[in-house]
Design an enzyme around this catalytic site. Structure first.
Site, PDB file in Angstrom:
ATOM      1  N   ASN A 175       0.945  -1.087  -0.064  1.00  0.00           N
ATOM      2  CA  ASN A 175      -0.022   0.022  -0.004  1.00  0.00           C
ATOM      3  C   ASN A 175       0.911   1.158   0.062  1.00  0.00           C
ATOM      4  O   ASN A 175       1.096   1.764   0.957  1.00  0.00           O
ATOM      5  CB  ASN A 175      -0.845  -0.013   1.163  1.00  0.00           C
ATOM      6  N   ASP A 176       1.201   1.881  -1.254  1.00  0.00           N
ATOM      7  CA  ASP A 176       1.843   2.775  -1.455  1.00  0.00           C
ATOM      8  C   ASP A 176       1.781   4.090  -0.496  1.00  0.00           C
ATOM      9  O   ASP A 176       2.694   4.990  -0.294  1.00  0.00           O
ATOM     10  CB  ASP A 176       1.977   3.362  -2.828  1.00  0.00           C
ATOM     11  N   CYS A 177       0.410   4.187  -0.154  1.00  0.00           N
ATOM     12  CA  CYS A 177       0.130   5.269   0.656  1.00  0.00           C
ATOM     13  C   CYS A 177      -0.131   5.303   2.345  1.00  0.00           C
ATOM     14  O   CYS A 177      -0.292   6.050   2.759  1.00  0.00           O
ATOM     15  CB  CYS A 177      -1.548   5.821   0.129  1.00  0.00           C
TER      16      CYS A 177
ATOM     17  N   ASN B 243       2.162   5.690   4.324  1.00  0.00           N
ATOM     18  CA  ASN B 243       3.446   6.307   4.894  1.00  0.00           C
ATOM     19  C   ASN B 243       3.773   6.305   6.517  1.00  0.00           C
ATOM     20  O   ASN B 243       3.536   7.612   6.704  1.00  0.00           O
ATOM     21  CB  ASN B 243       3.771   7.382   4.282  1.00  0.00           C
TER      22      ASN B 243
END
Ligand code: BGC
Ligand code: IFM
Length: 811
Positions: free
Chosen positions: A482-484, A486
């Site tokens: 999940n790139d988002c 963070n």
């Protein structure tokens, strides 16, 4: 509502109106030359790399949408029309666009003239062929003019959009006979140029956009077409184009045919370079000579069709469910090939200049196409592994032309290393080719620091082992799948993606998702070790996977489901303790499919929670409740409005993980229900809601919290293609390649009925009849190979055996 229909006998989707909710596109090209083409003939072409070697220009963010393409204008008296309706949008008397496998075909008519356009990229040449046939269906003779039109791009599409002070002065073209040469940058010894040619003598041409379109006009009303005469312009700077004019008369019932070729050429090695700037046209002449007659085109088209028929015959199903058959036999595998070729680079949602090949993306894509083109899968694995760093981490993306890691994005996504094991394991299980594991592969493309691929995999595994946090769970780094998410980014630049680690706290956020991956791919790594005669290393990997399993159960379990992560302050993410984002889909799917908590009943609980909390009629949402406010400590995930993308959208990519997990615990009805919800063949019926192409998956469908729940975005280039194919082909229909042979263990809905499969696995051709007399969801009573019963459900691989006649009785 539908805007067309599937024609399975031709492997086509037939679009019956140009007014689709969004442009519905297709991909042409299998190897190095590619085109994107929409149902109104919009799109562009490139060679290898949509950013660095783009032939024709596309306009993003334009209004009205999708206005640059490869167009044909037909002038019949005062009426000017296009076979694909755009850009003039002259109302057509009939329109049909058939998107097929590697080609698109348009058939339209206006005022008793019919146009048929067949467009494809032939095998073996770097060009796009458009065969155009005009027929006079009226009872009197017709005099028509036909105009072609493409707008050249100044090769580097990124530069083309930005560097006008230079670019408006560098455009160069040349016209020889019916061929227009685009030679911008040729004088810089770039060694490449493009051509647009037609196989007839032309009556005019233009190469300057301003002259062809006219000042303050667009392609919707080109002045030259209106006047019925090209101007013979030779572009010098500004915006070079290629337009041909052909005047023709057609008797009643008569058809005339034209072949247009748009090609990319490079000078042959050692060829004399003509420094005057006059291009060396020999390579173009040779290519164009191959496509001069209708027979040439028919042969090239037949070769392309045979190629695809061969590929698509490697895995087939015949069941009582025509939607499943259609997706498995045609569209899902086709989309897998497109994601192989494009990764996440060029679509109508990916600009072709932003992302190149993704490390994790391309590794996952491999899972869906390795059976189709194992040789190219092998090459791809080596390319990807060559972008790995010595410590096992990796560049997150690389450019297809250079194959070099992209240092703007860099590394630090801590799931990346494990995907290399996933892709390699799939390749070796499919092919039995262990030689890839001893292949020397550089780190960061530096040949002086190379190691065998197996060593790359060891470093992948060890990267995770040596990067664990306070709960002995893997550190997430900048993000995991999940790139988002963070979790190590703090306050400084709210809203930015991929922020850097905060100063004092350190990168301590942990991912339960990576932990689940580690359990699965740790075991797959161990199996590769065994194949390589490394039992001690296999044992070490299994011990580490066991430790990870324990850590998940100890600190990654929340009572009813798996938690998602720990943030940098060791707060739980995706837990009942959270105010928002209490449950995430990823660890429920991945931990369960990896077998974590299956015996203890945790997986079942987690999957029940998914059904209860995340399910919708359009698919399973990524998280709930959606984040309603921005959380600095979570990063980009909460920057999206509720219901979109990673913030509670239906992220189609991870729906198959949950479906696969359901098959692992034997619930075929539920596994299939999940499969069905996002499956294009089912979603076709609601095209007015779904809006993207009904023949391929989109990355995301808006979730329950979104204003337009059910609306899809970002079609074509998504890991959804590979994972749904893995789900339906290996878990639901149940043909899973193992190192020792083909395993057959379907998990289907009770009412699925008997079905038949064919599978090419290594040198064997398998025909498999599955009988399910008791309507079981899962379970094998007996498998017979060539009439004899076997033990268990793996058909042992026998070297050299080419035919297997298999009967499977479920129950
Ligand atoms: C996500 C996007 C996100 C982007 C950059 C992608 O993988 O799907 O939603 O904006 O990464 O952070
Ligand atoms: O996993 C990513 C992928 O690499 C790109 N698209 C979105 C996914 C989820 O963030």
């Amino acid at each position: 509502m539908k805007f067309g229909f599937f024609d399975d006998s031709k492997k086509e989707y037939v679009i019956t109106t140009p007014r689709t909710p969004l442009p519905w596109i297709n991909y042409l090209g299998c190897n190095e030359f590619f085109s994107i083409i929409s149902n109104t003939c919009g799109g562009y072409s490139f060679y290898k790399d949509a950013k660095l070697l783009r032939l024709t220009r596309y306009r993003y963010n334009d209004v009205p949408g999708d206005v640059n393409g490869k167009y044909f204008f037909i002038k019949d008296g005062d009426t000017v029309w296009n076979p694909g309706w755009q850009p003039t949008k002259t109302e057509l008397d009939s329109y049909e666009c058939r998107h097929g496998i590697g080609y698109s075909r348009f058939t339209s008519s206006k005022n008793d003239v019919q146009a048929q356009v067949l467009t494809f990229v032939p095998l073996g040449d770097n060009c796009e062929i458009s065969s155009l046939k005009l027929t006079n269906n009226s009872s009197s003779a017709k005099t028509l003019s036909l105009f072609s039109y493409v707008e050249w791009c100044l090769w580097n599409a990124d530069d083309d959009m930005k560097n006008f002070q230079r670019n408006l002065s560098i455009g160069e073209v040349e016209v020889i006979g019916s061929t227009i040469y685009h030679k911008t940058e040729y004088r810089e010894r770039r060694n490449h140029y493009a051509v647009y040619s037609v196989n007839s003598k032309i009556d005019g041409f233009d190469t300057s956009r301003d002259d062809f379109l006219g000042a303050y006009r667009g392609a919707d009303a080109p002045l030259a077409v209106e006047n019925g005469a090209c101007t013979g312009s030779i572009a010098s700077g500004w915006s070079p184009i290629a337009a041909h004019q052909l005047n023709l008369s057609l008797q009643p019932g008569e058809t005339k045919s034209f072949i247009f070729v748009l090609g990319y050429l490079e000078n042959l090695q050692g060829e004399k370079w003509e420094s005057s700037g006059i291009i060396n046209k020999r390579p173009a002449d040779e290519m164009l000579a191959k496509y001069q007659t209708d027979e040439d085109v028919e042969k090239a088209f037949a070769r392309l069709n045979n190629y695809w028929d061969g590929l698509l015959s490697k895995y087939t199903v015949r069941s009582s469910n025509d939607k499943v058959d259609r997706m498995v036999n045609i569209w899902n595998q086709y989309q897998c090939m497109v994601t192989f070729n494009m990764s996440r680079s060029a679509s109508y949602y990916e600009s072709g200049i932003g992302r190149g090949m993704g490390f994790r993306d391309s590794c996952q894509d491999l899972l869906g196409f390795v059976h189709l083109i194992p040789d190219r899968a092998r090459e791809r694995i080596i390319d990807i592994a060559s972008t790995q760093f010595q410590d096992g981490s990796a560049y997150h993306q690389y450019q297809p032309l250079t194959k070099k890691g992209n240092s703007d994005i860099g590394s630090g996504f801590n799931d990346d290393p494990l995907w290399l094991i996933a892709g390699t394991s799939a390749y070796v299980r499919e092919t039995g080719d262990v030689s890839i594991l001893t292949e020397m592969v550089p780190f960061d493309n530096d040949a002086s620091v190379a190691a065998p691929l197996m060593e790359h995999l060891r470093r992948s595994l060890d990267y995770v082992i040596t990067h664990k946090g306070p709960h002995k769970l893997p550190l997430i780094g900048r993000a995991d799948w999940n790139d988002c998410l963070n979790l190590n980014c703090f306050s400084e630049h709210p809203g930015e993606s991929f922020q850097t680690f905060g100063p004092s706290e350190g990168p301590v956020a942990e991912s339960v998702f990576i932990a689940g991956m580690f359990v699965k791919y740790g075991e797959e790594y161990a199996q590769l070790c065994e194949l390589m005669g490394m039992p001690t290393e296999a044992e070490r990997a299994r011990k580490e996977a066991e430790l990870m399993n324990e850590a998940i159960i100890k600190d990654g379990w929340d009572g009813e489901w798996f938690i998602r992560a720990y943030d940098a302050y060791s707060n739980k993410i995706g837990s009942k303790e959270c105010e928002e984002g209490k449950i995430f889909i990823e660890p429920q799917g991945f931990c369960s499919l990896a077998g974590v908590g299956v015996e203890e009943g945790l997986a079942k609980k987690a999957l029940d929670s998914v059904k209860e909390k995340l399910d919708t009629e359009y698919g399973v949402m990524i998280l709930q409740p959606a984040y309603t406010k921005y959380h600095l400590e979570l990063g980009e995930v909460s920057s999206y409005p509720p219901g979109y993308k990673e913030n509670a959208g239906i992220f189609c990519h991870n729906n198959p993980w949950v479906s696969i997990a359901e098959t692992v615990i034997g619930r075929g009805d539920r596994a299939f229900e999940i499969y069905q919800k996002t499956c294009p063949a089912y979603v076709e019926e609601i095209s007015e809601i779904h809006r993207t192409e009904p023949y391929v998956y989109a990355q995301m469908v808006a979730g329950r919290d979104a204003k337009f729940h059910g609306e899809a975005k970002n079609s074509w280039l998504t890991g959804t293609a590979a994972w749904t194919f893995v789900n339906i082909s290996q878990y639901i229909l149940g043909l899973y390649p193992t190192h020792t042979g083909l395993s057959i263990n379907p998990c289907v809905p009770k009412n699925f009925g008997d079905f038949e499969l064919t599978r090419q696995f290594r040198e064997g051709n398998y025909t498999i009849k599955v009988q399910n007399p008791d309507n079981a969801e899962k379970g094998i009573k007996q498998i017979y190979v060539d009439g004899s019963p076997i033990n268990g459900c793996v058909i042992p691989y026998v070297k050299g055996k080419t035919f297997y006649d298999v009967t499977v009785v479920m129950g």
